[in-house]
Design a protein around this motif. Structure first.
Motif, mmCIF file in Angstrom:
data_model
loop_
_atom_site.group_PDB
_atom_site.id
_atom_site.type_symbol
_atom_site.label_atom_id
_atom_site.label_comp_id
_atom_site.label_asym_id
_atom_site.label_seq_id
_atom_site.Cartn_x
_atom_site.Cartn_y
_atom_site.Cartn_z
ATOM 1 N N SER A 137 0.558 -1.101 -0.036
ATOM 2 C CA SER A 137 -0.066 -0.037 -0.108
ATOM 3 C C SER A 137 0.830 1.376 -0.030
ATOM 4 C CB SER A 137 -0.843 0.047 1.170
ATOM 5 O OG SER A 137 -1.950 -1.020 0.994
ATOM 6 N N VAL A 138 2.166 1.003 0.584
ATOM 7 C CA VAL A 138 2.904 2.614 0.523
ATOM 8 C C VAL A 138 3.136 2.885 -0.874
ATOM 9 C CG1 VAL A 138 5.224 3.385 0.920
ATOM 10 C CG2 VAL A 138 4.139 1.451 2.777
ATOM 11 N N ARG A 139 3.677 2.088 -2.012
ATOM 12 C CA ARG A 139 3.799 2.553 -3.354
ATOM 13 C C ARG A 139 2.426 2.963 -3.807
ATOM 14 N NH1 ARG A 139 2.687 -0.368 -7.660
ATOM 15 N NH2 ARG A 139 2.975 -2.463 -6.339
ATOM 16 N N GLN A 140 1.341 2.179 -3.658
ATOM 17 C CA GLN A 140 0.084 2.469 -4.220
ATOM 18 C C GLN A 140 -0.366 3.888 -3.674
ATOM 19 O OE1 GLN A 140 -2.200 -0.663 -2.965
ATOM 20 N NE2 GLN A 140 -1.737 -2.004 -4.682
ATOM 21 N N ALA A 141 -0.334 4.158 -2.471
ATOM 22 C CA ALA A 141 -0.390 5.425 -1.951
ATOM 23 C C ALA A 141 0.186 6.592 -2.394
ATOM 24 C CB ALA A 141 -0.296 5.548 -0.220
ATOM 25 N N ARG A 142 1.609 6.426 -2.615
ATOM 26 C CA ARG A 142 2.508 7.419 -3.110
ATOM 27 C C ARG A 142 1.998 7.808 -4.701
ATOM 28 N NH1 ARG A 142 6.890 4.731 -2.579
ATOM 29 N NH2 ARG A 142 7.224 4.177 -4.350
ATOM 30 N N GLN A 143 1.863 6.670 -5.396
ATOM 31 C CA GLN A 143 1.230 6.774 -6.777
ATOM 32 C C GLN A 143 -0.072 7.585 -7.115
ATOM 33 O OE1 GLN A 143 1.683 2.807 -8.156
ATOM 34 N NE2 GLN A 143 3.560 2.980 -8.762
ATOM 35 N N ALA A 144 -0.913 7.208 -6.115
ATOM 36 C CA ALA A 144 -2.206 7.742 -6.069
ATOM 37 C C ALA A 144 -2.141 9.401 -5.800
ATOM 38 C CB ALA A 144 -3.035 7.160 -5.001
ATOM 39 N N VAL A 145 -1.331 9.766 -4.801
ATOM 40 C CA VAL A 145 -1.007 11.234 -4.453
ATOM 41 C C VAL A 145 -0.408 11.767 -5.712
ATOM 42 C CG1 VAL A 145 0.278 12.716 -2.804
ATOM 43 C CG2 VAL A 145 -1.173 11.002 -1.891
ATOM 44 N N ALA A 146 0.456 11.343 -6.279
ATOM 45 C CA ALA A 146 1.260 11.836 -7.468
ATOM 46 C C ALA A 146 0.393 11.929 -8.635
ATOM 47 C CB ALA A 146 2.471 11.043 -7.849
ATOM 48 N N ALA A 147 -0.477 11.149 -8.846
ATOM 49 C CA ALA A 147 -1.287 11.418 -10.036
ATOM 50 C C ALA A 147 -2.496 12.311 -9.903
ATOM 51 C CB ALA A 147 -2.068 9.950 -10.286
ATOM 52 N N THR A 148 -2.989 12.644 -8.482
ATOM 53 C CA THR A 148 -3.807 13.770 -8.098
ATOM 54 C C THR A 148 -3.125 15.012 -8.104
ATOM 55 O OG1 THR A 148 -4.909 12.081 -6.804
ATOM 56 C CG2 THR A 148 -5.517 14.296 -6.429
ATOM 57 N N LEU A 149 -2.001 15.183 -7.761
ATOM 58 C CA LEU A 149 -1.375 16.482 -7.615
ATOM 59 C C LEU A 149 -1.297 17.018 -9.143
ATOM 60 C CD1 LEU A 149 -0.005 18.279 -5.799
ATOM 61 C CD2 LEU A 149 2.294 17.151 -6.091
ATOM 62 N N PRO A 150 -1.804 18.429 -9.192
ATOM 63 C CA PRO A 150 -1.618 19.002 -10.561
ATOM 64 C C PRO A 150 -0.100 19.124 -11.203
ATOM 65 C CG PRO A 150 -2.963 20.229 -9.221
ATOM 66 C CD PRO A 150 -2.249 19.051 -8.203
ATOM 67 N N ARG A 151 -0.098 18.815 -12.308
ATOM 68 C CA ARG A 151 1.274 18.660 -12.980
ATOM 69 C C ARG A 151 2.059 19.905 -12.598
ATOM 70 N NH1 ARG A 151 3.630 14.427 -13.894
ATOM 71 N NH2 ARG A 151 2.138 13.139 -15.084
ATOM 72 N N ALA A 152 1.510 21.356 -12.782
ATOM 73 C CA ALA A 152 2.402 22.361 -12.556
ATOM 74 C C ALA A 152 3.002 22.300 -11.098
ATOM 75 C CB ALA A 152 1.335 23.713 -12.770
ATOM 76 N N LEU A 153 2.447 21.761 -10.166
ATOM 77 C CA LEU A 153 2.823 21.685 -8.834
ATOM 78 C C LEU A 153 3.907 20.374 -8.418
ATOM 79 C CD1 LEU A 153 -0.219 22.269 -6.587
ATOM 80 C CD2 LEU A 153 1.390 23.883 -7.512
#
Length: 137
Positions: free
Chosen positions: A19-35
């Motif tokens: 779940s650690v990797r899955q959580a990190r990937q979910a947050v990265a995918a949600t953060l706007p690209r510009a940020l």
């Protein structure tokens, strides 16, 4: 008329190391690209650290082993809350240099603009960290 805020992103993960990797990937995918250049690395690192700590210290029994993440923008910050069903209260420590553990909240304290630990209304604990960002990218 007030600006309508974004709906927070919300995930639930089992208290399992994958779940650690899955959580990190979910947050990265949600953060706007510009940020991503401003917040991506720090937010990813702290997501990994806080989810790992929630799995190690907050999950109790098989029926209570969910780790929850919420990510939302407000007041010039991106806020990350990582919650678990545990009753413990995470505490900032300063472990010896040769220690292999105990630096999670030191990372939070160093990288986040502000942070806190809060009990959840029904059961459990949340670590909430705020990361300031520049509006407009």
């Amino acid at each position: 008329m007030p600006e309508i805020p974004l709906v927070p992103a919300h995930w639930r993960f089992p208290a399992h190391p994958t779940s650690v990797r899955q959580a990190r990937q979910a947050v990265a995918a949600t953060l706007p690209r510009a940020l991503h250049p401003h917040l991506g690395d720090d937010l990813g690192l702290l997501t990994s650290e806080l989810v790992t700590n929630a799995i190690r210290h907050g999950a109790r029994s098989e029926d209570e082993n969910l780790i929850e993440l919420v990510l939302w923008p407000a007041d010039g910050h991106y806020w990350l809350a990582v919650s678990d069903p545990g009753t413990g209260n995470p505490v900032l420590t300063h472990p010896p240099a040769d220690s292999e553990h105990g630096r999670g909240l030191l990372l939070v304290d160093t990288l986040a603009t502000t942070w806190t630990v809060r009990p959840r209304p029904v059961r459990g604990t949340s670590v909430i960290a705020g990361f300031s960002f520049r509006r407009g990218g």
